[in-house]
Motif scaffolding. Structure first.
Motif, PDB file in Angstrom:
ATOM      1  N   ARG A   6       5.023   0.192   0.734  1.00  0.00           N
ATOM      2  CA  ARG A   6       4.297  -0.848   1.469  1.00  0.00           C
ATOM      3  C   ARG A   6       5.129  -2.107   1.631  1.00  0.00           C
ATOM      4  O   ARG A   6       5.107  -2.759   2.685  1.00  0.00           O
ATOM      5  CB  ARG A   6       2.964  -1.141   0.782  1.00  0.00           C
ATOM      6  CG  ARG A   6       1.973   0.009   0.945  1.00  0.00           C
ATOM      7  CD  ARG A   6       0.763  -0.111   0.045  1.00  0.00           C
ATOM      8  NE  ARG A   6      -0.100  -1.237   0.385  1.00  0.00           N
ATOM      9  CZ  ARG A   6      -1.287  -1.443  -0.185  1.00  0.00           C
ATOM     10  NH1 ARG A   6      -1.742  -0.612  -1.117  1.00  0.00           N
ATOM     11  NH2 ARG A   6      -2.021  -2.481   0.164  1.00  0.00           N
ATOM     12  N   ASP A   7       5.910  -2.454   0.607  1.00  0.00           N
ATOM     13  CA  ASP A   7       6.792  -3.615   0.717  1.00  0.00           C
ATOM     14  C   ASP A   7       7.853  -3.389   1.793  1.00  0.00           C
ATOM     15  O   ASP A   7       8.100  -4.264   2.624  1.00  0.00           O
ATOM     16  CB  ASP A   7       7.474  -3.890  -0.627  1.00  0.00           C
ATOM     17  CG  ASP A   7       6.564  -4.583  -1.626  1.00  0.00           C
ATOM     18  OD1 ASP A   7       5.636  -5.291  -1.205  1.00  0.00           O
ATOM     19  OD2 ASP A   7       6.785  -4.409  -2.839  1.00  0.00           O
ATOM     20  N   TYR A  62       7.784  -1.360   4.335  1.00  0.00           N
ATOM     21  CA  TYR A  62       7.121  -1.306   5.642  1.00  0.00           C
ATOM     22  C   TYR A  62       6.811  -2.706   6.165  1.00  0.00           C
ATOM     23  O   TYR A  62       6.959  -2.986   7.361  1.00  0.00           O
ATOM     24  CB  TYR A  62       5.837  -0.494   5.500  1.00  0.00           C
ATOM     25  CG  TYR A  62       5.013  -0.385   6.760  1.00  0.00           C
ATOM     26  CD1 TYR A  62       5.436   0.378   7.838  1.00  0.00           C
ATOM     27  CD2 TYR A  62       3.782  -1.030   6.859  1.00  0.00           C
ATOM     28  CE1 TYR A  62       4.668   0.499   8.986  1.00  0.00           C
ATOM     29  CE2 TYR A  62       3.002  -0.919   7.992  1.00  0.00           C
ATOM     30  CZ  TYR A  62       3.452  -0.156   9.056  1.00  0.00           C
ATOM     31  OH  TYR A  62       2.684  -0.051  10.187  1.00  0.00           O
ATOM     32  N   ASN A  63       6.400  -3.600   5.276  1.00  0.00           N
ATOM     33  CA  ASN A  63       6.048  -4.950   5.708  1.00  0.00           C
ATOM     34  C   ASN A  63       7.251  -5.871   5.858  1.00  0.00           C
ATOM     35  O   ASN A  63       7.211  -6.828   6.629  1.00  0.00           O
ATOM     36  CB  ASN A  63       5.036  -5.557   4.730  1.00  0.00           C
ATOM     37  CG  ASN A  63       3.633  -4.996   4.925  1.00  0.00           C
ATOM     38  OD1 ASN A  63       2.892  -5.451   5.782  1.00  0.00           O
ATOM     39  ND2 ASN A  63       3.270  -3.994   4.143  1.00  0.00           N
ATOM     40  N   GLY A  67       1.411  -5.595   0.560  1.00  0.00           N
ATOM     41  CA  GLY A  67       1.202  -5.733   2.003  1.00  0.00           C
ATOM     42  C   GLY A  67       0.329  -4.612   2.549  1.00  0.00           C
ATOM     43  O   GLY A  67      -0.152  -3.745   1.804  1.00  0.00           O
ATOM     44  N   LYS A  68       0.138  -4.636   3.851  1.00  0.00           N
ATOM     45  CA  LYS A  68      -0.711  -3.619   4.478  1.00  0.00           C
ATOM     46  C   LYS A  68      -0.098  -2.232   4.317  1.00  0.00           C
ATOM     47  O   LYS A  68       1.107  -2.066   4.147  1.00  0.00           O
ATOM     48  CB  LYS A  68      -0.915  -3.936   5.953  1.00  0.00           C
ATOM     49  CG  LYS A  68       0.333  -3.868   6.804  1.00  0.00           C
ATOM     50  CD  LYS A  68       0.017  -4.205   8.256  1.00  0.00           C
ATOM     51  CE  LYS A  68       1.276  -4.143   9.121  1.00  0.00           C
ATOM     52  NZ  LYS A  68       0.973  -4.462  10.538  1.00  0.00           N
ATOM     53  N   ARG A  69      -0.953  -1.229   4.362  1.00  0.00           N
ATOM     54  CA  ARG A  69      -0.516   0.145   4.220  1.00  0.00           C
ATOM     55  C   ARG A  69       0.247   0.603   5.470  1.00  0.00           C
ATOM     56  O   ARG A  69       0.069   0.048   6.559  1.00  0.00           O
ATOM     57  CB  ARG A  69      -1.722   1.065   3.997  1.00  0.00           C
ATOM     58  CG  ARG A  69      -2.464   0.788   2.700  1.00  0.00           C
ATOM     59  CD  ARG A  69      -3.667   1.708   2.553  1.00  0.00           C
ATOM     60  NE  ARG A  69      -4.423   1.403   1.346  1.00  0.00           N
ATOM     61  CZ  ARG A  69      -4.155   1.922   0.154  1.00  0.00           C
ATOM     62  NH1 ARG A  69      -3.148   2.769   0.015  1.00  0.00           N
ATOM     63  NH2 ARG A  69      -4.894   1.593  -0.896  1.00  0.00           N
ATOM     64  N   GLU A  98       0.829   2.399   8.656  1.00  0.00           N
ATOM     65  CA  GLU A  98      -0.197   2.726   9.638  1.00  0.00           C
ATOM     66  C   GLU A  98      -0.023   4.104  10.252  1.00  0.00           C
ATOM     67  O   GLU A  98      -0.986   4.729  10.689  1.00  0.00           O
ATOM     68  CB  GLU A  98      -0.199   1.659  10.736  1.00  0.00           C
ATOM     69  CG  GLU A  98      -0.598   0.277  10.217  1.00  0.00           C
ATOM     70  CD  GLU A  98      -0.480  -0.805  11.271  1.00  0.00           C
ATOM     71  OE1 GLU A  98       0.325  -0.638  12.205  1.00  0.00           O
ATOM     72  OE2 GLU A  98      -1.202  -1.807  11.157  1.00  0.00           O
ATOM     73  N   TYR A 154       3.479   0.882  -3.848  1.00  0.00           N
ATOM     74  CA  TYR A 154       3.739  -0.464  -3.350  1.00  0.00           C
ATOM     75  C   TYR A 154       5.156  -0.641  -2.822  1.00  0.00           C
ATOM     76  O   TYR A 154       5.392  -1.489  -1.951  1.00  0.00           O
ATOM     77  CB  TYR A 154       3.481  -1.483  -4.461  1.00  0.00           C
ATOM     78  CG  TYR A 154       2.023  -1.743  -4.758  1.00  0.00           C
ATOM     79  CD1 TYR A 154       1.010  -1.146  -3.994  1.00  0.00           C
ATOM     80  CD2 TYR A 154       1.647  -2.592  -5.787  1.00  0.00           C
ATOM     81  CE1 TYR A 154      -0.316  -1.389  -4.274  1.00  0.00           C
ATOM     82  CE2 TYR A 154       0.310  -2.852  -6.062  1.00  0.00           C
ATOM     83  CZ  TYR A 154      -0.664  -2.245  -5.304  1.00  0.00           C
ATOM     84  OH  TYR A 154      -1.985  -2.496  -5.570  1.00  0.00           O
TER      85      TYR A 154
END
Length: 234
Positions: free
Chosen positions: A29-30, A32-33, A161-163, A165, A26
């Motif tokens: 992911r955090d 990245y978002n 958040g989203k993975r 990409e 996570y």
């Protein structure tokens, strides 16, 4: 204690040009978002490897600042890297975001860490701190390196958040391209850090080796590529 996203946002704002290595799950992911940049290298699934990979990058590119974003679980998985990082004295900021849980796998409690800051100092880090709010984080002097900062974070109260990409191969290629360009400026226009590598006490460059250590070969090409193990990864 801090919301982990607030802690990450403050760090990314403070170190916009740093070569940033984020641990698995996570936290990646955090990051990245919050803000995706070419100077960010997401490990996605390599638990415990953010700090040693960050060290490899710092040794290959001593002119650049490296920011390692670890979780308490991934930190506990590989504490043996601490004395290795300390010995090489890289220009590296090692952050441990400690919320006491393996959130990516269901929120299981992590093994008790004790005091990561004390562990880092005992291993030979130039400095180590523990903070629990944004004011304490903003007040830190992070010029001595390597430095470890343990940030006490609250359990997650928001969905991840989203993975990421991009594929691992695409992340490697993007990061290599950024390194080849050699410019610390970031894509979103945030100012690059000025003044080069910060100095340690006594005036030595932050990436200087301890007295008596063998000198490293000149230039990044003389060291193994720290991302080469990801070639062909699925």
């Amino acid at each position: 204690m801090l919301d982990i996203r607030d802690a990450l946002g403050a760090l990314l704002e403070r170190e916009p040009a740093a070569l940033t290595v984020s641990t698995c799950g996570y936290i990646t992911r955090d990051v990245y978002n919050i803000r995706d940049r070419a100077n960010h290298f997401y490990l996605v699934g390599s638990m415990g490897m953010a700090a040693p990979i960050g060290l490899g990058i710092a040794l290959a590119h001593p002119e650049r600042r490296v920011l390692v974003l670890d979780g308490d679980g991934s930190f506990a998985m590989n504490p043996g890297c601490l004395p290795m990082i300390a010995e090489h004295r890289p220009n590296l900021l090692h952050v441990v975001l400690d919320n006491g849980a393996h959130e990516s796998t269901g929120g299981q409690r992590t093994a008790a860490l004790g005091d990561p800051a004390a562990m880092a100092l005992a291993a030979g880090y130039a400095a180590a701190h523990t903070v629990a709010d944004l004011d304490e984080l903003a007040a830190l002097d992070l010029t001595g390196t390597p430095t470890l900062v343990r940030i006490r974070c609250k359990p997650r109260e928001h969905p991840a958040g989203k993975r990421v990409e991009q594929t691992p191969q695409e992340l490697v290629e993007r990061f290599r391209t950024h390194l080849a360009e050699g410019a610390p400026a970031v894509a979103d226009g945030a100012p690059a850090l000025a003044g080069g590598a910060p100095a340690l006490a006594g005036g030595a460059p932050a990436h200087a080796l301890p007295e008596g250590s063998a000198a490293l070969p000149e230039g990044p090409a003389a060291l193994p590529d720290p991302t080469s193990h990801l070639e062909g990864a699925v």
